[in-house]
Scaffold this motif. Structure first.
Motif, PDB file in Angstrom:
ATOM      1  N   ASN A   1       2.755  -5.379   7.632  1.00  0.00           N
ATOM      2  CA  ASN A   1       4.036  -5.038   7.002  1.00  0.00           C
ATOM      3  C   ASN A   1       4.365  -3.587   7.375  1.00  0.00           C
TER       4      ASN A   1
ATOM      5  N   ALA B   1       9.643  -4.323   5.343  1.00  0.00           N
ATOM      6  CA  ALA B   1      10.246  -4.279   4.005  1.00  0.00           C
ATOM      7  C   ALA B   1      11.174  -3.074   3.955  1.00  0.00           C
ATOM      8  N   GLY B   2      12.403  -3.293   3.569  1.00  0.00           N
ATOM      9  CA  GLY B   2      13.387  -2.201   3.525  1.00  0.00           C
ATOM     10  C   GLY B   2      14.697  -2.716   4.079  1.00  0.00           C
TER      11      GLY B   2
ATOM     12  N   GLN C   1      16.438   3.180  -0.169  1.00  0.00           N
ATOM     13  CA  GLN C   1      17.795   2.900  -0.631  1.00  0.00           C
ATOM     14  C   GLN C   1      18.004   1.437  -1.013  1.00  0.00           C
TER      15      GLN C   1
ATOM     16  N   HIS D   1      15.797   9.780   5.963  1.00  0.00           N
ATOM     17  CA  HIS D   1      15.673   8.318   5.930  1.00  0.00           C
ATOM     18  C   HIS D   1      15.745   7.666   7.317  1.00  0.00           C
TER      19      HIS D   1
ATOM     20  N   SER E   1      17.990  -1.284   3.887  1.00  0.00           N
ATOM     21  CA  SER E   1      19.134  -0.409   4.179  1.00  0.00           C
ATOM     22  C   SER E   1      19.706  -0.853   5.525  1.00  0.00           C
TER      23      SER E   1
ATOM     24  N   ASP F   1       0.839  -1.197   0.000  1.00  0.00           N
ATOM     25  CA  ASP F   1       0.000   0.000   0.000  1.00  0.00           C
ATOM     26  C   ASP F   1       0.873   1.247   0.000  1.00  0.00           C
ATOM     27  N   VAL F   2       0.356   2.316  -0.556  1.00  0.00           N
ATOM     28  CA  VAL F   2       1.013   3.629  -0.448  1.00  0.00           C
ATOM     29  C   VAL F   2      -0.043   4.646  -0.048  1.00  0.00           C
TER      30      VAL F   2
ATOM     31  N   PHE G   1      10.603  -8.822   4.002  1.00  0.00           N
ATOM     32  CA  PHE G   1      10.358  -8.925   2.558  1.00  0.00           C
ATOM     33  C   PHE G   1      11.597  -8.372   1.852  1.00  0.00           C
TER      34      PHE G   1
ATOM     35  N   THR H   1       8.094   2.541   6.198  1.00  0.00           N
ATOM     36  CA  THR H   1       8.423   3.893   6.668  1.00  0.00           C
ATOM     37  C   THR H   1       8.196   4.882   5.528  1.00  0.00           C
ATOM     38  N   SER H   2       7.047   4.745   4.887  1.00  0.00           N
ATOM     39  CA  SER H   2       6.589   5.597   3.777  1.00  0.00           C
ATOM     40  C   SER H   2       7.659   6.526   3.195  1.00  0.00           C
TER      41      SER H   2
ATOM     42  N   GLY I   1      17.319  -0.074   8.175  1.00  0.00           N
ATOM     43  CA  GLY I   1      16.111  -0.877   7.979  1.00  0.00           C
ATOM     44  C   GLY I   1      16.331  -2.306   8.445  1.00  0.00           C
TER      45      GLY I   1
ATOM     46  N   ARG J   1      13.006   8.378   9.868  1.00  0.00           N
ATOM     47  CA  ARG J   1      11.715   7.696   9.659  1.00  0.00           C
ATOM     48  C   ARG J   1      11.693   6.377  10.453  1.00  0.00           C
ATOM     49  N   TYR J   2      12.835   5.701  10.477  1.00  0.00           N
ATOM     50  CA  TYR J   2      12.899   4.453  11.255  1.00  0.00           C
ATOM     51  C   TYR J   2      12.830   4.739  12.752  1.00  0.00           C
TER      52      TYR J   2
HETATM   53  C1  LIG Z   1      10.346  -5.101  -1.003  1.00  0.00           C
HETATM   54  C2  LIG Z   1       9.865  -3.781  -0.499  1.00  0.00           C
HETATM   55  C3  LIG Z   1       8.493  -3.545  -0.429  1.00  0.00           C
HETATM   56  C4  LIG Z   1       8.013  -2.333   0.046  1.00  0.00           C
HETATM   57  N1  LIG Z   1       6.673  -2.105   0.078  1.00  0.00           N
HETATM   58  C5  LIG Z   1       6.218  -0.877   0.456  1.00  0.00           C
HETATM   59  C6  LIG Z   1       4.834  -0.573   0.444  1.00  0.00           C
HETATM   60  O1  LIG Z   1       3.978  -1.389   0.095  1.00  0.00           O
HETATM   61  N2  LIG Z   1       4.458   0.678   0.822  1.00  0.00           N
HETATM   62  C7  LIG Z   1       5.343   1.640   1.223  1.00  0.00           C
HETATM   63  O2  LIG Z   1       4.930   2.747   1.565  1.00  0.00           O
HETATM   64  N3  LIG Z   1       6.664   1.368   1.247  1.00  0.00           N
HETATM   65  C8  LIG Z   1       7.106   0.152   0.878  1.00  0.00           C
HETATM   66  N4  LIG Z   1       8.450  -0.100   0.903  1.00  0.00           N
HETATM   67  C9  LIG Z   1       9.352   1.000   1.331  1.00  0.00           C
HETATM   68  C10 LIG Z   1      10.001   0.787   2.693  1.00  0.00           C
HETATM   69  O3  LIG Z   1       9.105   0.635   3.740  1.00  0.00           O
HETATM   70  C11 LIG Z   1      10.908   1.934   3.035  1.00  0.00           C
HETATM   71  O4  LIG Z   1      10.190   3.127   3.166  1.00  0.00           O
HETATM   72  C12 LIG Z   1      11.949   2.159   1.992  1.00  0.00           C
HETATM   73  O5  LIG Z   1      12.322   0.987   1.381  1.00  0.00           O
HETATM   74  C13 LIG Z   1      13.135   2.815   2.648  1.00  0.00           C
HETATM   75  O6  LIG Z   1      13.762   1.962   3.507  1.00  0.00           O
HETATM   76  P1  LIG Z   1      15.097   1.207   3.099  1.00  0.00           P
HETATM   77  O7  LIG Z   1      16.036   2.287   2.672  1.00  0.00           O
HETATM   78  O8  LIG Z   1      15.480   0.532   4.376  1.00  0.00           O
HETATM   79  O9  LIG Z   1      14.790   0.274   1.997  1.00  0.00           O
HETATM   80  C14 LIG Z   1       8.930  -1.320   0.446  1.00  0.00           C
HETATM   81  C15 LIG Z   1      10.304  -1.575   0.380  1.00  0.00           C
HETATM   82  C16 LIG Z   1      10.779  -2.779  -0.076  1.00  0.00           C
HETATM   83  C17 LIG Z   1      12.249  -3.000  -0.134  1.00  0.00           C
END
Ligand SMILES: Cc1cc2nc3c(=O)[nH]c(=O)nc-3n(C[C@H](O)[C@H](O)[C@H](O)COP(=O)(O)O)c2cc1C
Length: 459
Positions: free
Chosen positions: A135, A229-230, A340, A156, A232, A60-61, A247, A138-139, A235, A159-160
């Motif tokens: 799930n 999901a995320g 990232q 970034h 970095s 979702d977004v 994920f 961190t939008s 993350g 947000r976490y």
């Molecule tokens: C496989 C995957 C699926 C994700 N699905 C969503 C999602 O459905 N909605 C959303 O708002 N962000 C989603 N994200 C974004 C993460 O929650 C996060 O905001 C973003 O990846 C930044 O974190 P990171 O730098 O640790 O990856 C997703 C990220 C990954 C890697």
């Protein structure tokens, strides 16, 4: 001999017309064009359960992806996650039409005050007999932040930090506010609940002041199964502390192995067991009765995919307008405060040189696609499993066809080889995946069990 370790399977979907594989909402063999119709999702959930899937997983977004070619007109034209509907609202309908299927949804801390979120999720966990998974994201979309009253994207890592603060409130409500045995519902005595076993949480932190108590009595899992999901570094550390499933979208099993081994070490560093966190790799499938047929189907698929949509989606999730760059632009020139994991994925996908935008268009669609006969797909899935992957989040091309195909042609081969489970275990989603209903005592949420009773006695 080590016993076979079957993989888990979740169907990765979104309550929108065009989720990942853009352009396919137009396909005559796809039904996602009518995603507003609840029957589409009920029907899919039933098919997934009949076929043995562990869960349906809604992305979702809460805002538009970043601009493409100077604006968001492309997004609307392509149906690129706009329009999109709230996944949470339809989960109770899916719960009432299924018995075993896990029901996972995505949400981030900016969307809703934790008190109300905790209440809605606990209600769903009751309604589904303990099959809810959340799930935690961190939008990363700027527009999403502006939709919730912020000037723009928070940095970034901050947000976490916010997600940690949010979880702290939720853990208090879900795990600490009601003791086991507080709910009596005793007709004979006339006592519905024992007030000495229900506690206010008196939470005060930078963003939240929540008195409590939680308004919902403990649900079968209390805390829903926690996905993240995320990938970095921050993350990953967040997942290692909190999540029960991550994920991931590694480009190949070797990169997945490194990511999983590193993250499992972090999990142990936080006092949890390495198997307390499971890893679900995102993959899509093209199945043929021969390899040639599968390759033909893949070529046909590539014809139908909307490349602009794929680039707009990728750039939009990074907050970079890729419509403004030439195809040979090296990706290293581009910095982002957005997600990232995507950039790391791209760098890992190209050996020995800096990837370009051109690589992006080619690899984005193919990187996580498995093409072949059921036997070849099983061989490849065995490699993912042997790299440490516990499950697959199955990206579709069309709904319900992509899932039907997998269930009909590939699952039987996987079952023969011990790569997929046959039949469901009883109980909650957490019990099905981990063998117990509640978070284990070594999880940080468990610190709040009994904590508020002690505080009241002291007061
Ligand atoms: C496989 C995957 C699926 C994700 N699905 C969503 C999602 O459905 N909605 C959303 O708002 N962000 C989603 N994200 C974004 C993460 O929650 C996060 O905001 C973003 O990846 C930044 O974190 P990171 O730098 O640790 O990856 C997703 C990220 C990954 C890697």
């Amino acid at each position: 001999m080590t016993p076979p370790r079957p993989l888990h399977f979740a169907a990765f979907v979104m309550n929108t017309a065009s989720h990942i594989t853009h352009g396919l909402w137009r396909a005559p063999d796809g039904d996602q064009i009518r995603f507003n119709d609840l029957d589409l999702w009920v029907d899919l959930a039933k098919r997934l359960e009949a076929g043995g899937f562990d869960a349906i997983f809604f992305a979702d977004v809460v805002g538009l992806y970043g601009d493409y070619d100077g604006g968001w007109e492309h997004h609307a034209k392509l149906g690129l996650q706009i329009p999109s509907n709230d996944p949470l609202v339809i989960l109770s309908a899916l719960a009432s039409h299924t018995e075993h299927l896990g029901l996972a949804f995505t949400a981030g801390p900016i969307q809703e005050a934790p008190f109300n979120f905790a209440r809605r999720v606990s209600t769903l966990d009751h309604a589904s007999n303990g099959r809810i998974a959340w799930n935690i994201v961190t939008s990363a979309l700027e527009n999403g932040w502006r939709n919730f009253g912020h000037d723009g994207l928070l940095a970034h890592d901050d947000r976490y930090a916010w997600a940690d603060e949010y979880l702290d409130v939720l853990y208090k409500l879900w795990e600490g506010s009601w003791d086991d045995g507080a709910l009596l519902a005793d007709r004979a005595s006339g006592v519905y609940a024992d007030p000495t076993k229900i506690h206010k949480i008196h939470h005060v932190s930078e963003r939240y002041r929540v008195e409590g108590p939680h308004l919902v009595a403990p649900s079968p899992q209390r805390t829903p199964l926690l996905f993240q999901a995320g990938s970095s570094p921050v993350g990953r550390d967040f997942a290692a502390r909190n999540a029960e499933a991550q994920f991931i979208v590694s480009p190949d099993p070797e990169n997945a192995r490194k990511l999983i081994d590193d993250t499992r070490r972090l999990v142990e560093g936080h006092g949890r067991h390495r198997d307390d966190l499971k890893f679900f790799q995102g993959l899509s499938f093209v199945v043929g009765s021969t390899e040639e047929e599968a390759r033909r189907k893949e070529a046909d698929l590539e014809e139908r995919i909307d490349i602009d949509g794929m680039i707009a989606h990728f750039g939009g999730s990074l907050g970079i307008d890729l419509g403004a760059y030439e195809a040979d632009t090296p990706i290293d020139l581009i910095h982002t405060e957005g997600g990232q994991s995507g950039l790391a994925w791209l760098r890992e996908s190209v050996d020995g040189r800096t990837p370009t935008l051109g690589d992006l268009t080619r690899l984005r669609a193919r990187g996580t696609r498995v093409v072949g006969t059921p036997e070849q797909i099983a061989d490849r899935l065995a490699q993912w499993r042997d790299a440490g992957v516990d499950g697959v989040n199955v990206i579709n091309q069309v709904i319900p066809g992509s899932y039907d195909e997998l269930i009909e042609h590939v699952f039987p081969v996987l079952r023969e080889r011990g790569l997929a489970r046959d039949g469901y275990a009883e109980g909650t989603l957490r019990r099905k995946l981990f063998g117990h209903d509640k978070l284990p005592d070594r999880h940080p949420a468990a610190q709040y069990r009994g904590a508020f009773a002690a505080a009241e006695v002291a007061a």
